[in-house]
Write a protein that holds these residues in place. Structure first.
Motif, mmCIF file in Angstrom:
data_model
loop_
_atom_site.group_PDB
_atom_site.id
_atom_site.type_symbol
_atom_site.label_atom_id
_atom_site.label_comp_id
_atom_site.label_asym_id
_atom_site.label_seq_id
_atom_site.Cartn_x
_atom_site.Cartn_y
_atom_site.Cartn_z
ATOM 1 N N PHE A 108 -19.784 -10.317 -18.278
ATOM 2 C CA PHE A 108 -19.855 -11.696 -17.785
ATOM 3 C C PHE A 108 -21.035 -11.834 -16.829
ATOM 4 N N TRP A 120 -20.674 -14.710 -21.624
ATOM 5 C CA TRP A 120 -20.245 -13.404 -22.112
ATOM 6 C C TRP A 120 -21.299 -12.841 -23.056
ATOM 7 N N VAL A 173 -16.847 -7.436 -15.693
ATOM 8 C CA VAL A 173 -17.369 -8.434 -14.750
ATOM 9 C C VAL A 173 -18.298 -7.750 -13.748
ATOM 10 N N PHE A 177 -17.000 -8.755 -8.139
ATOM 11 C CA PHE A 177 -16.789 -10.127 -8.611
ATOM 12 C C PHE A 177 -15.424 -10.612 -8.136
ATOM 13 N N LEU A 181 -10.912 -15.567 -13.494
ATOM 14 C CA LEU A 181 -11.242 -16.203 -14.760
ATOM 15 C C LEU A 181 -9.982 -16.736 -15.442
ATOM 16 N N GLN A 186 -8.989 -12.934 -18.477
ATOM 17 C CA GLN A 186 -8.523 -12.026 -17.427
ATOM 18 C C GLN A 186 -7.734 -10.854 -17.996
ATOM 19 N N ILE A 189 -9.974 -7.878 -19.202
ATOM 20 C CA ILE A 189 -10.966 -7.226 -18.335
ATOM 21 C C ILE A 189 -10.618 -5.753 -18.159
ATOM 22 N N TYR A 192 -16.000 -3.182 -14.627
ATOM 23 C CA TYR A 192 -17.103 -3.970 -14.074
ATOM 24 C C TYR A 192 -18.434 -3.357 -14.490
#
Length: 265
Positions: A108, A120, A173, A177, A181, A186, A189, A192
């Motif tokens: 993201f 994305w 993400v 972050f 979302l 979410q 996820i 990161y």
């Protein structure tokens, strides 16, 4: 690669629903599979094709669906104009379904657009979720209704075939972050991302790492048995960054596991 771990990673992967994709959703959990599966996986194919092979076996092992066709090459004047991933049948309902499958890793980038769906992107910025959805909408799903398709789907009236998408994703993400979302994102996820400089500045002294090959992306890091300290992966990371390839990294620290991308951009 442990085949059970790879199979489980596909079966348990999160999918993006119709509220994001705009297409009817097919969940792999809809397949009624009685026992844990284990079968030999090919080692010389790309990750997306590997996911297709696994899903094919899952469908064949299910009690409620049969696999009618897979990887149907649609030909026009002896040239391939596209491919249909799966034609399957709901045994109880006698309903034929054209199923398209995708297995994607997206990061993201909040700086691209004010519209979240446009943010994305692939780890190397050479593909995106919105581009994939556009391809599905303009090419992959309409292919079912191409005049040449009916000639290759023997004894099936394409007008009676429903369509659905199984878009399996692992989402990442930015580091630190904080924005929450939408729930459909979410739930998918996995970790990161950050650049090499940020990673290099983190405390890495007592952490262990592994850089999985792409065919292992999506497997739970806790399944991994081979780990190295930071110094043993640093040069490989530098090489990847220099070649503008964003590697996925697994981390183990005091019994906990994390995964993240180290990006070159």
């Amino acid at each position: 690669m442990n085949s059970k771990s790879r199979i489980a990673s596909i079966l348990n992967a999160k999918s993006l629903g119709s509220s994001v994709t705009g297409f009817p959703t097919f969940e792999l959990s809809d397949l009624h599979i009685q026992k844990e599966l284990d079968f030999i996986l090919p080692t010389n194919i790309r990750l997306g094709h590997l996911a297709e092979k696994i899903v094919s076996r899952l469908i064949q092992s299910s009690l409620n669906y049969t696999l009618v066709y897979e990887n149907v090459q649609i030909l026009e004047h002896q040239k391939t104009i596209g491919e249909i991933d799966f034609i399957i049948e709901d045994i109880k309902k006698k309903q034929i379904l054209h199923l398209e499958l995708a297995y994607k890793f997206y990061l993201f980038d909040p700086n691209i657009s004010s519209e979240g769906i446009h943010n994305w992107i692939g780890p190397n910025r050479n593909d995106s979720l919105i581009e994939k959805l556009d391809k599905l909408n303009t090419k992959q799903f309409p292919l079912l209704y191409h005049p040449c398709t009916a000639l290759q789907l023997e004894n099936i009236d394409v007008k009676t075939i429903s369509q659905a998408l199984c878009l399996l994703v692992s989402l990442f993400v930015p580091y630190d972050f904080k924005t929450k979302l939408d729930s459909d994102y979410q739930k998918a996820i996995k970790g990161y991302y950050f650049n090499f400089e940020t990673f290099n500045n983190l405390d890495t002294s007592d952490k262990l790492y592994f850089l999985p090959p792409k065919t292992a992306w999506g497997i739970d890091p806790s399944e991994n048995k081979i780990w190295s300290d930071y110094n043993n992966i640093k040069e490989q990371l530098k090489k990847s960054i220099h070649e503008k390839q964003a590697p996925l990294c697994w981390q183990q620290h005091q019994g906990t596991y994390m995964e993240f991308f180290i990006v070159w951009w």
